[in-house]
Scaffold this motif. Sequence first.
Motif, PDB file in Angstrom:
ATOM      1  N   ARG A  52       2.597  22.001  -3.135  1.00 56.81           N
ATOM      2  CA  ARG A  52       3.843  21.799  -4.039  1.00 56.81           C
ATOM      3  C   ARG A  52       4.618  20.660  -3.441  1.00 56.81           C
ATOM      4  O   ARG A  52       5.773  20.418  -4.179  1.00 56.81           O
ATOM      5  N   THR A  53       4.193  19.684  -2.633  1.00 54.78           N
ATOM      6  CA  THR A  53       4.960  18.613  -2.435  1.00 54.78           C
ATOM      7  C   THR A  53       4.054  17.333  -2.363  1.00 54.78           C
ATOM      8  O   THR A  53       2.735  17.700  -1.917  1.00 54.78           O
ATOM      9  N   LEU A  54       4.363  16.137  -2.538  1.00 52.86           N
ATOM     10  CA  LEU A  54       3.737  14.893  -2.223  1.00 52.86           C
ATOM     11  C   LEU A  54       4.521  14.009  -1.435  1.00 52.86           C
ATOM     12  O   LEU A  54       5.683  13.612  -1.946  1.00 52.86           O
ATOM     13  N   GLY A  55       4.366  13.807  -0.042  1.00 54.66           N
ATOM     14  CA  GLY A  55       4.928  12.741   0.407  1.00 54.66           C
ATOM     15  C   GLY A  55       4.650  11.539   0.574  1.00 54.66           C
ATOM     16  O   GLY A  55       3.420  11.252   0.149  1.00 54.66           O
ATOM     17  N   LEU A  56       5.497  10.509   0.297  1.00 59.27           N
ATOM     18  CA  LEU A  56       5.404   9.034  -0.158  1.00 59.27           C
ATOM     19  C   LEU A  56       5.644   8.162   1.134  1.00 59.27           C
ATOM     20  O   LEU A  56       6.986   8.479   1.684  1.00 59.27           O
ATOM     21  N   ALA A  57       5.034   7.238   1.374  1.00 60.41           N
ATOM     22  CA  ALA A  57       5.416   6.172   2.399  1.00 60.41           C
ATOM     23  C   ALA A  57       4.678   4.855   1.917  1.00 60.41           C
ATOM     24  O   ALA A  57       3.885   4.803   1.022  1.00 60.41           O
ATOM     25  N   ILE A  58       5.682   3.712   2.226  1.00 63.52           N
ATOM     26  CA  ILE A  58       5.133   2.353   1.565  1.00 63.52           C
ATOM     27  C   ILE A  58       4.713   1.443   2.790  1.00 63.52           C
ATOM     28  O   ILE A  58       5.644   1.500   3.773  1.00 63.52           O
ATOM     29  N   SER A  59       4.000   0.569   2.477  1.00 70.12           N
ATOM     30  CA  SER A  59       3.809  -0.495   3.425  1.00 70.12           C
ATOM     31  C   SER A  59       4.819  -1.503   3.264  1.00 70.12           C
ATOM     32  O   SER A  59       5.350  -1.820   2.119  1.00 70.12           O
ATOM     33  N   ASP A  60       5.072  -2.545   4.295  1.00 64.29           N
ATOM     34  CA  ASP A  60       5.655  -3.996   3.856  1.00 64.29           C
ATOM     35  C   ASP A  60       4.668  -4.750   3.223  1.00 64.29           C
ATOM     36  O   ASP A  60       3.691  -4.344   3.075  1.00 64.29           O
ATOM     37  N   GLU A  61       5.208  -5.797   2.690  1.00 66.14           N
ATOM     38  CA  GLU A  61       4.322  -6.740   2.135  1.00 66.14           C
ATOM     39  C   GLU A  61       3.004  -7.544   3.025  1.00 66.14           C
ATOM     40  O   GLU A  61       2.192  -7.696   2.428  1.00 66.14           O
ATOM     41  N   ASN A  75       3.878   8.716   6.265  1.00 67.83           N
ATOM     42  CA  ASN A  75       4.054   7.719   7.003  1.00 67.83           C
ATOM     43  C   ASN A  75       2.933   7.445   7.961  1.00 67.83           C
ATOM     44  O   ASN A  75       2.454   6.304   8.298  1.00 67.83           O
ATOM     45  N   ILE A  76       2.608   8.437   8.835  1.00 66.10           N
ATOM     46  CA  ILE A  76       1.876   8.481   9.849  1.00 66.10           C
ATOM     47  C   ILE A  76       0.143   8.153   9.311  1.00 66.10           C
ATOM     48  O   ILE A  76      -0.487   7.433   9.855  1.00 66.10           O
ATOM     49  N   ILE A  77       0.025   8.773   8.088  1.00 71.28           N
ATOM     50  CA  ILE A  77      -1.356   8.521   7.392  1.00 71.28           C
ATOM     51  C   ILE A  77      -1.471   7.103   7.198  1.00 71.28           C
ATOM     52  O   ILE A  77      -2.408   6.358   7.519  1.00 71.28           O
ATOM     53  N   LEU A  78      -0.412   6.599   6.538  1.00 75.96           N
ATOM     54  CA  LEU A  78      -0.539   5.050   5.921  1.00 75.96           C
ATOM     55  C   LEU A  78      -0.528   4.024   7.542  1.00 75.96           C
ATOM     56  O   LEU A  78      -1.126   3.313   7.110  1.00 75.96           O
ATOM     57  N   GLN A  79       0.167   4.202   8.364  1.00 75.36           N
ATOM     58  CA  GLN A  79       0.431   3.659   9.503  1.00 75.36           C
ATOM     59  C   GLN A  79      -0.831   3.472  10.319  1.00 75.36           C
ATOM     60  O   GLN A  79      -1.406   2.485  10.871  1.00 75.36           O
ATOM     61  N   THR A  80      -1.643   4.726  10.340  1.00 73.47           N
ATOM     62  CA  THR A  80      -2.809   4.924  10.824  1.00 73.47           C
ATOM     63  C   THR A  80      -3.804   4.072  10.191  1.00 73.47           C
ATOM     64  O   THR A  80      -4.553   3.280  10.790  1.00 73.47           O
ATOM     65  N   VAL A 140       0.802  -1.094  -0.173  1.00 74.87           N
ATOM     66  CA  VAL A 140      -0.009   0.052  -0.018  1.00 74.87           C
ATOM     67  C   VAL A 140       1.069   1.247  -0.106  1.00 74.87           C
ATOM     68  O   VAL A 140       1.879   1.141   0.632  1.00 74.87           O
ATOM     69  N   LEU A 141       0.503   2.221  -0.691  1.00 76.64           N
ATOM     70  CA  LEU A 141       1.346   3.277  -0.986  1.00 76.64           C
ATOM     71  C   LEU A 141       0.636   4.590  -0.182  1.00 76.64           C
ATOM     72  O   LEU A 141      -0.657   4.852  -0.449  1.00 76.64           O
ATOM     73  N   THR A 172       1.608  -4.285   7.546  1.00 70.29           N
ATOM     74  CA  THR A 172       1.722  -4.127   9.035  1.00 70.29           C
ATOM     75  C   THR A 172       2.516  -2.945   9.372  1.00 70.29           C
ATOM     76  O   THR A 172       2.326  -2.211  10.143  1.00 70.29           O
ATOM     77  N   ILE A 173       3.524  -2.745   8.665  1.00 67.93           N
ATOM     78  CA  ILE A 173       4.540  -1.443   8.920  1.00 67.93           C
ATOM     79  C   ILE A 173       4.683  -0.572   7.886  1.00 67.93           C
ATOM     80  O   ILE A 173       4.995  -1.069   6.661  1.00 67.93           O
TER      81      ILE A 173
END
Length: 139
Positions: free
Chosen positions: A11-20, A127-132, A3-4, A23-24
Amino acid sequence: MRVLGLDLGTRTLGLAISDETKTIATPLYTIRYEEEDYEHLFDELQKVLNEFSIEKFVLGLPKNMDNSMGEHALLSVDFKEKLEERFQLPVILQDERLTTVEATNYMVKFDISRKKRKKKIDSLAANIILQTYLDKGRI
């Protein structure tokens, strides 16, 4: 499949990625772009999709504290529709109230310089958005 997580700024787009295992969440990086130049963002996101097997996006929805939708939230809803149309992947809107404040407090706590905080804030907020979102799925 991963999940991305996305934190859309003007003017910015922050990216975070999950593990497979979904979970993280881990911060990736921040893409800088000219205001509303989504084509550049889509080209950069395509590179991530080419590198990782992404099944969906989780996009931050910056609601007001009274739960209303302001200008930035409406931009996120519009961006969601454009993402879905371009990539044919589901886009989940995740409430992101105070995530930038939380990310800033985290970096201040660990004595990260102001210069480094500026470079990392958007991907850490993503990352906080995705982890939530990932944590909600485990409840």
